[in-house]
Write a protein that holds these residues in place. Structure first.
Motif, PDB file in Angstrom:
ATOM      1  N   ARG A 214       0.887  -1.316   0.062  1.00 55.79           N
ATOM      2  CA  ARG A 214       0.041   0.021   0.041  1.00 55.79           C
ATOM      3  C   ARG A 214       0.806   1.108  -0.069  1.00 55.79           C
ATOM      4  O   ARG A 214       1.989   1.288   0.248  1.00 55.79           O
ATOM      5  N   ALA A 215       0.360   2.478  -0.263  1.00 47.95           N
ATOM      6  CA  ALA A 215       0.976   3.638  -0.240  1.00 47.95           C
ATOM      7  C   ALA A 215       0.379   4.814   0.095  1.00 47.95           C
ATOM      8  O   ALA A 215      -1.104   4.783   0.024  1.00 47.95           O
ATOM      9  N   TYR A 216       0.840   5.718   0.467  1.00 41.85           N
ATOM     10  CA  TYR A 216       0.264   7.074   0.839  1.00 41.85           C
ATOM     11  C   TYR A 216       0.940   8.098   0.240  1.00 41.85           C
ATOM     12  O   TYR A 216       2.104   8.101   0.017  1.00 41.85           O
ATOM     13  N   VAL A 217       0.435   8.946  -0.355  1.00 47.61           N
ATOM     14  CA  VAL A 217       0.933  10.217  -1.356  1.00 47.61           C
ATOM     15  C   VAL A 217       0.733  11.513  -0.424  1.00 47.61           C
ATOM     16  O   VAL A 217      -0.236  11.916   0.176  1.00 47.61           O
ATOM     17  N   LEU A 218       2.105  12.055   0.123  1.00 43.67           N
ATOM     18  CA  LEU A 218       2.179  13.337   0.720  1.00 43.67           C
ATOM     19  C   LEU A 218       2.536  14.498  -0.062  1.00 43.67           C
ATOM     20  O   LEU A 218       2.999  14.272  -0.994  1.00 43.67           O
ATOM     21  N   GLU A 219       1.789  15.508   0.341  1.00 41.16           N
ATOM     22  CA  GLU A 219       1.933  17.013  -0.451  1.00 41.16           C
ATOM     23  C   GLU A 219       1.724  18.006   0.696  1.00 41.16           C
ATOM     24  O   GLU A 219       0.726  18.003   1.455  1.00 41.16           O
ATOM     25  N   THR A 220       2.809  18.742   0.773  1.00 45.08           N
ATOM     26  CA  THR A 220       2.949  19.848   1.809  1.00 45.08           C
ATOM     27  C   THR A 220       2.527  19.533   3.159  1.00 45.08           C
ATOM     28  O   THR A 220       1.564  20.171   3.620  1.00 45.08           O
ATOM     29  N   GLY A 221       2.643  18.383   3.597  1.00 43.42           N
ATOM     30  CA  GLY A 221       2.277  17.977   5.131  1.00 43.42           C
ATOM     31  C   GLY A 221       0.973  17.192   5.208  1.00 43.42           C
ATOM     32  O   GLY A 221       0.642  17.146   6.468  1.00 43.42           O
ATOM     33  N   ARG A 222       0.554  16.985   4.176  1.00 42.59           N
ATOM     34  CA  ARG A 222      -0.670  16.393   4.275  1.00 42.59           C
ATOM     35  C   ARG A 222      -0.882  15.177   3.475  1.00 42.59           C
ATOM     36  O   ARG A 222      -0.283  15.013   2.348  1.00 42.59           O
TER      37      ARG A 222
END
Length: 245
Positions: A214-222
């Protein structure tokens, strides 16, 4: 890649709504994620998205202002880093952070500093040398003279010396040639198959998604996206932003 049976595996790590600041800078903005036993989970995102900060907070190097982190059902947020290692979480830091003036073997011994089981430590030297034959050949060599790939192997071997149940890997492919990157990722899969759960931060999103469950995508702290790694790898949005397509 870990098996699909992991969807029923128990949650090992749970990060809930954490907010982390560097002075006035709000680095992590209400991040929640979980890692189940036996998985490889990856965090992907651009430089400065908060990936390394997330790992540093889990491993106790940073303290969240709000939110909670639990490992195997026990709260660990705000706990000292060496106690979190004792609990079963070990981190391979970005940039390796090996002790350049010490030998390979001395670096490995530092990975076992929370342990007192002499026989077990001896077994783990053998395990690390079997997994990383190049380190076995260079056990008396000063670590600063190793190549970048060998230093990465040493950093991973050192982390394994604490017998972690959860291994945090921060940018293991950084600065390595493509062939070595393949080798390092193959070793990560082997470590996972041998029973260690992995949370991987990696800028090489293609490689990370190819081995993760599984993966999580982070953008500017979220966290902006989460899902099965193969689904995210096929997503147009992820491909355009992170996979060069």
């Amino acid at each position: 890649m870990a098996s699909e049976a992991n969807t029923t595996a128990k949650t090992m790590l749970q990060v809930k709504d954490i907010n982390v600041y560097y002075g006035a800078i709000h680095a992590l903005k209400g991040i929640s994620l979980d890692v189940r036993q036996g998985e490889i989970v990856t965090l992907i995102g651009a430089n400065g998205a908060g990936k390394s900060t997330t790992l540093r907070t889990i491993s106790g190097l940073l303290t969240p202002k709000t939110g909670s982190i639990s490992f195997e059902g026990n709260a660990i947020q705000g706990k000292k880093a060496h106690l979190i290692v004792k609990d079963g979480i070990s981190q391979v830091p970005e940039g390796r952070r090996i002790f350049a003036d010490m030998t390979v073997e001395e670096n490995l011994s530092l990975g076992a500093y929370t342990r007192t089981d002499t026989d077990g430590i001896r077994e783990d030297y053998d395990m690390v040398y079997a997994r990383f034959p190049r380190l076995a050949e260079r056990k008396s060599q000063v670590a600063g003279t190793l190549s970048g790939g060998e230093q990465q192997m040493l950093a991973m071997g050192r982390a394994l010396m604490s017998r972690p149940r959860l291994l945090l890997l921060d940018e293991p492919s950084m600065g390595l040639a493509p062939l070595l990157i393949k080798e390092i990722f193959s070793i990560i899969v082997d470590i996972n198959k041998a029973g260690t759960t992995v949370l991987l931060v990696e800028q090489n999103a293609n490689m990370a998604l190819s081995i993760a469950d599984r993966a999580y995508v982070l953008e500017t702290g979220r966290i902006t996206l989460t899902g099965e790694a193969k689904e995210l790898a096929a997503s147009d949005e992820v491909r355009k932003a992170y996979l060069g397509g």
